[in-house]
Scaffold this motif. Structure first.
Motif, PDB file in Angstrom:
ATOM      1  N   ARG A 281       0.833  -1.202   0.000  1.00 24.89           N
ATOM      2  CA  ARG A 281       0.000   0.000   0.000  1.00 24.89           C
ATOM      3  C   ARG A 281       0.871   1.258   0.000  1.00 24.89           C
ATOM      4  NH1 ARG A 281      -2.071   3.281   4.400  1.00 24.89           N
ATOM      5  NH2 ARG A 281      -3.823   4.486   3.608  1.00 24.89           N
ATOM      6  N   VAL A 282       0.476   2.221  -0.805  1.00 27.09           N
ATOM      7  CA  VAL A 282       1.170   3.503  -0.845  1.00 27.09           C
ATOM      8  C   VAL A 282       0.349   4.511  -0.053  1.00 27.09           C
ATOM      9  CG1 VAL A 282       2.000   5.385  -2.296  1.00 27.09           C
ATOM     10  CG2 VAL A 282       2.256   3.005  -3.052  1.00 27.09           C
ATOM     11  N   SER A 283       0.908   4.955   1.052  1.00 27.44           N
ATOM     12  CA  SER A 283       0.337   6.032   1.863  1.00 27.44           C
ATOM     13  C   SER A 283       1.073   7.321   1.492  1.00 27.44           C
ATOM     14  CB  SER A 283       0.558   5.712   3.344  1.00 27.44           C
ATOM     15  OG  SER A 283       1.963   5.612   3.585  1.00 27.44           O
ATOM     16  N   PHE A 284       0.636   8.434   2.055  1.00 27.16           N
ATOM     17  CA  PHE A 284       1.323   9.680   1.730  1.00 27.16           C
ATOM     18  C   PHE A 284       2.811   9.649   2.081  1.00 27.16           C
ATOM     19  CE2 PHE A 284       2.909  13.890   2.934  1.00 27.16           C
ATOM     20  CZ  PHE A 284       3.012  14.418   1.651  1.00 27.16           C
ATOM     21  N   PRO A 285       3.209   9.193   3.275  1.00 27.32           N
ATOM     22  CA  PRO A 285       4.655   9.178   3.555  1.00 27.32           C
ATOM     23  C   PRO A 285       5.453   8.353   2.535  1.00 27.32           C
ATOM     24  CG  PRO A 285       3.430   8.908   5.588  1.00 27.32           C
ATOM     25  CD  PRO A 285       2.428   8.812   4.462  1.00 27.32           C
ATOM     26  N   ARG A 286       4.911   7.234   2.115  1.00 32.87           N
ATOM     27  CA  ARG A 286       5.613   6.423   1.119  1.00 32.87           C
ATOM     28  C   ARG A 286       5.666   7.150  -0.232  1.00 32.87           C
ATOM     29  NH1 ARG A 286       4.501  -0.017   0.176  1.00 32.87           N
ATOM     30  NH2 ARG A 286       6.425  -0.437  -0.959  1.00 32.87           N
ATOM     31  N   PHE A 287       4.563   7.794  -0.590  1.00 31.83           N
ATOM     32  CA  PHE A 287       4.537   8.585  -1.814  1.00 31.83           C
ATOM     33  C   PHE A 287       5.597   9.678  -1.760  1.00 31.83           C
ATOM     34  CE2 PHE A 287       3.019  12.444  -3.991  1.00 31.83           C
ATOM     35  CZ  PHE A 287       2.931  11.974  -5.297  1.00 31.83           C
ATOM     36  N   ARG A 288       5.576  10.439  -0.681  1.00 35.89           N
ATOM     37  CA  ARG A 288       6.488  11.584  -0.526  1.00 35.89           C
ATOM     38  C   ARG A 288       7.958  11.152  -0.562  1.00 35.89           C
ATOM     39  NH1 ARG A 288       5.699  13.189   4.969  1.00 35.89           N
ATOM     40  NH2 ARG A 288       7.178  11.507   5.280  1.00 35.89           N
ATOM     41  N   ASP A 289       8.270  10.085   0.168  1.00 32.90           N
ATOM     42  CA  ASP A 289       9.668   9.701   0.338  1.00 32.90           C
ATOM     43  C   ASP A 289      10.216   8.835  -0.795  1.00 32.90           C
ATOM     44  OD1 ASP A 289       9.448  11.058   2.730  1.00 32.90           O
ATOM     45  OD2 ASP A 289       9.203   9.236   3.929  1.00 32.90           O
ATOM     46  N   ASP A 290       9.357   8.039  -1.408  1.00 35.96           N
ATOM     47  CA  ASP A 290       9.837   7.049  -2.370  1.00 35.96           C
ATOM     48  C   ASP A 290       9.385   7.324  -3.807  1.00 35.96           C
ATOM     49  OD1 ASP A 290      11.075   4.728  -3.274  1.00 35.96           O
ATOM     50  OD2 ASP A 290       9.348   3.486  -2.818  1.00 35.96           O
ATOM     51  N   LEU A 291       8.134   7.696  -3.991  1.00 36.04           N
ATOM     52  CA  LEU A 291       7.596   7.817  -5.346  1.00 36.04           C
ATOM     53  C   LEU A 291       7.619   9.247  -5.893  1.00 36.04           C
ATOM     54  CD1 LEU A 291       4.689   5.340  -4.779  1.00 36.04           C
ATOM     55  CD2 LEU A 291       6.676   4.953  -6.211  1.00 36.04           C
ATOM     56  N   TRP A 292       7.421  10.227  -5.052  1.00 37.39           N
ATOM     57  CA  TRP A 292       7.405  11.627  -5.494  1.00 37.39           C
ATOM     58  C   TRP A 292       8.687  12.020  -6.227  1.00 37.39           C
ATOM     59  CZ3 TRP A 292       5.037  15.757  -6.994  1.00 37.39           C
ATOM     60  CH2 TRP A 292       5.639  17.014  -6.911  1.00 37.39           C
ATOM     61  N   PRO A 293       9.862  11.655  -5.711  1.00 36.69           N
ATOM     62  CA  PRO A 293      11.081  12.049  -6.431  1.00 36.69           C
ATOM     63  C   PRO A 293      11.126  11.495  -7.872  1.00 36.69           C
ATOM     64  CG  PRO A 293      11.637  11.344  -4.217  1.00 36.69           C
ATOM     65  CD  PRO A 293      10.182  11.006  -4.432  1.00 36.69           C
ATOM     66  N   ARG A 294      10.508  10.354  -8.109  1.00 37.58           N
ATOM     67  CA  ARG A 294      10.486   9.772  -9.451  1.00 37.58           C
ATOM     68  C   ARG A 294       9.370  10.364 -10.317  1.00 37.58           C
ATOM     69  NH1 ARG A 294      11.889   5.433  -6.106  1.00 37.58           N
ATOM     70  NH2 ARG A 294      13.613   4.188  -6.869  1.00 37.58           N
ATOM     71  N   ALA A 295       8.279  10.761  -9.688  1.00 41.43           N
ATOM     72  CA  ALA A 295       7.105  11.219 -10.436  1.00 41.43           C
ATOM     73  C   ALA A 295       7.099  12.720 -10.696  1.00 41.43           C
ATOM     74  CB  ALA A 295       5.826  10.830  -9.686  1.00 41.43           C
ATOM     75  N   ALA A 296       7.810  13.489  -9.867  1.00 39.26           N
ATOM     76  CA  ALA A 296       7.775  14.946  -9.976  1.00 39.26           C
ATOM     77  C   ALA A 296       8.247  15.412 -11.346  1.00 39.26           C
ATOM     78  CB  ALA A 296       8.638  15.581  -8.889  1.00 39.26           C
ATOM     79  N   THR A 297       7.596  16.431 -11.843  1.00 33.63           N
ATOM     80  CA  THR A 297       7.960  17.031 -13.123  1.00 33.63           C
ATOM     81  C   THR A 297       8.993  18.116 -12.885  1.00 33.63           C
ATOM     82  OG1 THR A 297       5.732  16.620 -13.925  1.00 33.63           O
ATOM     83  CG2 THR A 297       7.027  18.212 -15.146  1.00 33.63           C
ATOM     84  N   LYS A 298      10.119  18.003 -13.535  1.00 29.77           N
ATOM     85  CA  LYS A 298      11.156  19.040 -13.405  1.00 29.77           C
ATOM     86  C   LYS A 298      10.617  20.368 -13.924  1.00 29.77           C
ATOM     87  CE  LYS A 298      14.540  16.345 -12.001  1.00 29.77           C
ATOM     88  NZ  LYS A 298      13.978  15.601 -10.918  1.00 29.77           N
ATOM     89  N   GLY A 299      10.677  21.375 -13.085  1.00 27.14           N
ATOM     90  CA  GLY A 299      10.212  22.696 -13.478  1.00 27.14           C
ATOM     91  C   GLY A 299       8.705  22.838 -13.504  1.00 27.14           C
ATOM     92  N   GLY A 300       7.987  21.811 -13.001  1.00 21.59           N
ATOM     93  CA  GLY A 300       6.529  21.872 -12.983  1.00 21.59           C
ATOM     94  C   GLY A 300       6.028  22.835 -11.925  1.00 21.59           C
ATOM     95  N   GLY A 301       4.774  23.177 -12.020  1.00 23.29           N
ATOM     96  CA  GLY A 301       4.209  24.168 -11.124  1.00 23.29           C
ATOM     97  C   GLY A 301       3.718  23.641  -9.784  1.00 23.29           C
ATOM     98  N   LEU A 302       3.614  22.330  -9.617  1.00 23.67           N
ATOM     99  CA  LEU A 302       3.046  21.820  -8.369  1.00 23.67           C
ATOM    100  C   LEU A 302       3.995  22.015  -7.204  1.00 23.67           C
ATOM    101  CD1 LEU A 302       1.114  18.596  -9.376  1.00 23.67           C
ATOM    102  CD2 LEU A 302       0.326  20.927  -9.170  1.00 23.67           C
ATOM    103  N   GLY A 303       5.244  21.709  -7.405  1.00 26.82           N
ATOM    104  CA  GLY A 303       6.255  22.034  -6.420  1.00 26.82           C
ATOM    105  C   GLY A 303       6.381  21.146  -5.205  1.00 26.82           C
ATOM    106  N   ASP A 304       5.314  20.587  -4.680  1.00 23.14           N
ATOM    107  CA  ASP A 304       5.457  19.796  -3.465  1.00 23.14           C
ATOM    108  C   ASP A 304       4.627  18.516  -3.534  1.00 23.14           C
ATOM    109  OD1 ASP A 304       2.898  20.303  -1.405  1.00 23.14           O
ATOM    110  OD2 ASP A 304       3.203  21.860  -2.910  1.00 23.14           O
ATOM    111  N   ALA A 305       5.070  17.531  -2.776  1.00 25.77           N
ATOM    112  CA  ALA A 305       4.442  16.210  -2.783  1.00 25.77           C
ATOM    113  C   ALA A 305       3.004  16.249  -2.284  1.00 25.77           C
ATOM    114  CB  ALA A 305       5.265  15.237  -1.942  1.00 25.77           C
ATOM    115  N   LEU A 306       2.717  17.057  -1.274  1.00 25.35           N
ATOM    116  CA  LEU A 306       1.365  17.093  -0.718  1.00 25.35           C
ATOM    117  C   LEU A 306       0.343  17.590  -1.737  1.00 25.35           C
ATOM    118  CD1 LEU A 306      -0.529  16.595   1.625  1.00 25.35           C
ATOM    119  CD2 LEU A 306       0.030  18.889   2.470  1.00 25.35           C
ATOM    120  N   THR A 307       0.690  18.621  -2.492  1.00 24.17           N
ATOM    121  CA  THR A 307      -0.233  19.119  -3.513  1.00 24.17           C
ATOM    122  C   THR A 307      -0.485  18.048  -4.567  1.00 24.17           C
ATOM    123  OG1 THR A 307       0.465  21.392  -3.147  1.00 24.17           O
ATOM    124  CG2 THR A 307      -0.611  20.918  -5.249  1.00 24.17           C
TER     125      THR A 307
END
Length: 176
Positions: free
Chosen positions: A24-50
């Motif tokens: 199961r992916v919870s927010f902490p797992r998303f933030r720490d493990d998946l967000w760095p891979r999924a984040a768009t470079k230069g995108g407008g969202l900026g943070d894992a919580l958003t």
């Protein structure tokens, strides 16, 4: 009660897919493990919580996604219906959220992981196929403000769509 006994509740609905808790992916797992891979470079969202909130609440966890049987695509998320429901006002930010969601879902699939929106969609789809036959006489939910539309659909379907059988308590001043 629902939050504390969610796994037992969903197991009682006989979800057709195996959902091992360790996957199961919870927010902490998303933030720490998946967000760095999924984040768009230069995108407008900026943070894992958003990003997590947009994925969980709209792209995968909305009623529209459940009815569709899949996450919303970019055109659906850019549609007028979502303008007042998401805090992402710019089309570029919403496009960025869609790209992040696509990368996130690929990571989930590649690694055999799942999130609550996936499970809610599968359970809701199974309940819809059964034709609305109620599984429970009543359901009591505390902290309902933490639930997505998809999770609320599961609850409603589990009582055969009879709103009088749902007892919901929440705090309008709180939200995840």
């Amino acid at each position: 009660v629902y939050k504390r006994h969610r796994d037992d509740f969903v197991a009682g609905l006989a979800a057709p897919a195996p959902y091992e808790p360790r996957r199961r992916v919870s927010f902490p797992r998303f933030r720490d493990d998946l967000w760095p891979r999924a984040a768009t470079k230069g995108g407008g969202l900026g943070d894992a919580l958003t990003a997590w909130t947009q994925i969980r609440s709209f792209l995968k966890g909305s009623a529209e996604a459940v009815v569709k049987g899949a996450a919303l695509d970019e055109a659906e998320f850019l549609a007028e219906a979502f303008n007042n429901r998401t805090r992402l006002r710019s089309a570029d930010d919403r496009r960025d959220a869609c790209r992040i969601r696509a990368r996130y879902d690929r990571e989930l699939a590649d690694r055999g992981l799942w999130d609550d929106a996936d499970r809610a969609r599968v359970v809701a789809t199974a309940l819809l196929r059964r034709g609305g036959e109620p599984r429970y006489d009543r359901i009591y939910v505390d902290e309902v403000q933490d639930s997505t539309q998809a999770e609320l659909m599961v609850l409603a379907l589990a009582v055969g769509g009879d709103a009088k059988k749902l007892w919901l308590a929440g705090d309008t001043a709180q939200a995840v």
